[in-house]
Design an enzyme around this catalytic site. Structure first.
Site, PDB file in Angstrom:
ATOM      1  N   SER A 149      53.423 -49.809 -37.826  1.00 43.46           N
ATOM      2  CA  SER A 149      53.475 -50.695 -38.997  1.00 43.46           C
ATOM      3  C   SER A 149      53.912 -52.103 -38.583  1.00 43.46           C
ATOM      4  CB  SER A 149      54.382 -50.122 -40.086  1.00 43.46           C
ATOM      5  OG  SER A 149      55.722 -50.169 -39.686  1.00 43.46           O
ATOM      6  N   ALA A 150      54.797 -52.194 -37.591  1.00 42.43           N
ATOM      7  CA  ALA A 150      55.217 -53.526 -37.121  1.00 42.43           C
ATOM      8  C   ALA A 150      54.028 -54.242 -36.486  1.00 42.43           C
ATOM      9  CB  ALA A 150      56.359 -53.391 -36.116  1.00 42.43           C
ATOM     10  N   ALA A 151      53.248 -53.508 -35.675  1.00 40.23           N
ATOM     11  CA  ALA A 151      52.081 -54.124 -35.026  1.00 40.23           C
ATOM     12  C   ALA A 151      51.094 -54.617 -36.092  1.00 40.23           C
ATOM     13  CB  ALA A 151      51.410 -53.130 -34.082  1.00 40.23           C
ATOM     14  N   ASP A 206      61.432 -53.841 -34.162  1.00 42.15           N
ATOM     15  CA  ASP A 206      60.024 -53.470 -33.923  1.00 42.15           C
ATOM     16  C   ASP A 206      59.088 -54.677 -34.032  1.00 42.15           C
ATOM     17  OD1 ASP A 206      60.984 -50.913 -33.816  1.00 42.15           O
ATOM     18  OD2 ASP A 206      59.545 -50.071 -35.238  1.00 42.15           O
ATOM     19  N   GLY A 216      55.787 -47.914 -33.473  1.00 36.70           N
ATOM     20  CA  GLY A 216      55.792 -49.228 -34.132  1.00 36.70           C
ATOM     21  C   GLY A 216      54.452 -49.647 -34.697  1.00 36.70           C
ATOM     22  N   PRO A 256      49.067 -44.870 -32.527  1.00 38.43           N
ATOM     23  CA  PRO A 256      49.057 -43.797 -33.524  1.00 38.43           C
ATOM     24  C   PRO A 256      50.192 -43.965 -34.548  1.00 38.43           C
ATOM     25  CG  PRO A 256      49.717 -42.960 -31.351  1.00 38.43           C
ATOM     26  CD  PRO A 256      49.378 -44.406 -31.182  1.00 38.43           C
TER      27      PRO A 256
END
Ligand code: PMV
Length: 307
Positions: free
Chosen positions: A93-95, A136, A91, A85
């Site tokens: 945006s990092a993923a 992240d 994280g 979510p």
């Protein structure tokens, strides 16, 4: 060029060290059992990105990776599916940055060099957060449980009992990570600021946490580290009223809880990492209060080729 490229990258939690890690202190992070998937296929006309969330970051990731690869990558259908979510300190945006770069590397048949993918993902994170620590994206890319400080990664092994953690939702933060980090930055620069002292304290707690993970002592010790950590984050001004109230209720149940990302003050502060010697008490509590929760698996695999 392959016919289809499908990769995934996990979300993360910060067990200790959010915000202070931006100022060079250590952080303890773990990849979690919520993943984001990017699939690339041939498209007849131009580039099409399909996602449940806004696609600006994915577009930027495409542009940056194209630039890096020096290849004209056109005619793509990119599908993004995420279990992570957004704006909850997990994280997302990092993923997305890691998985986009990984999927594009696969698409053009580039060597699966995770260090390179991670470096590129960090440049993409900079658009989203201006001043990211790099923690992240590193944990999403390499996975596992890690100590991270100033770009250096140390993989950790632990005998810690992860069954004693659950995540409960204090609600979505309406502020972005970038806004929260910038807010701490303004406090840091204010005259007579106590921020440096708080960040140093957070750094010390993180070091103790890293030791604790290597060789767990006893429940009260971990509980105490989580609570101290949370109080310092509250002093830093990154935890809203709703989350603070939830943390106190969890403490009344004999547990401990903290935010595990950038936080948020206007509404929700994202998910809370909750710890209890008897996790059933926490589960009963969340059910009684009707608070969304999920069970955690830590130390999950990082960027993964799903083909
Ligand atoms: O809320 P998230 O998942 O974006 O995590 C941010 C973590 C911070 O320490 C606040 C920022 C950073 O770059 O490390």
């Amino acid at each position: 060029m392959v016919k289809k490229s499908l990769v995934s990258a996990p979300g993360k939690i910060i067990i200790s060290g959010e915000h202070s890690v931006v100022y060079g202190q250590p952080a303890l992070l773990s990849a979690i059992n919520k993943r984001l998937y990017v699939q690339i296929e041939e498209n007849n006309q131009g580039v099409r990105i399909m996602a449940d969330e806004p696609t600006e970051l994915a577009e930027y990731a495409l542009e940056k990776t194209r630039e890096f690869l020096g290849e004209r990558i056109n005619h793509l259908k990119i599908k993004i599916k995420s279990e992570v979510p957004v704006n909850r300190g997990l994280g997302s945006s990092a993923a997305l940055s890691v998985a986009m770069v990984g999927a594009l590397f696969r698409w053009v048949g580039r060597e699966w060099n995770k260090s390179l993918i991670n470096q590129l993902a960090l440049t993409i994170e900079k658009k989203q957060h201006q001043n990211p620590s790099g923690g992240d994206n590193s944990v999403s890319c390499f996975g596992g449980l890690m100590a991270f400080q100033q770009g250096k990664i140390r993989r950790l092994k632990t005998k810690f009992d992860f069954q004693k953690f659950i995540l409960i939702d204090s609600g979505q933060a309406i502020e972005s990570t970038g806004e929260m980090v910038a807010g701490v930055g303004r406090k840091f620069q204010a005259p007579n600021s106590k921020t440096q002292k708080i960040l140093d304290e957070l750094g010390k707690i993180t070091l103790r946490f890293i030791e604790e993970f290597k060789d767990p002592r006893h429940f009260d010790y971990s509980k105490c580290l989580i609570s101290k950590n949370q109080r310092l984050l509250e002093k830093l001004g990154v935890v809203g009223k709703k989350a603070q109230r939830l943390v106190r209720l969890i403490e009344e149940q004999g547990g401990a809880a903290k935010i595990c990302g950038a936080g948020g003050v206007k509404e929700g502060s994202g998910v809370l990492l909750c710890y209890h010697q008897n996790p059933k008490i926490l589960l009963d509590f969340t059910q009684k209060e009707q608070i969304p929760y999920f069970k955690l698996k830590l130390g999950e695999e990082g960027l993964r080729d799903e083909n």
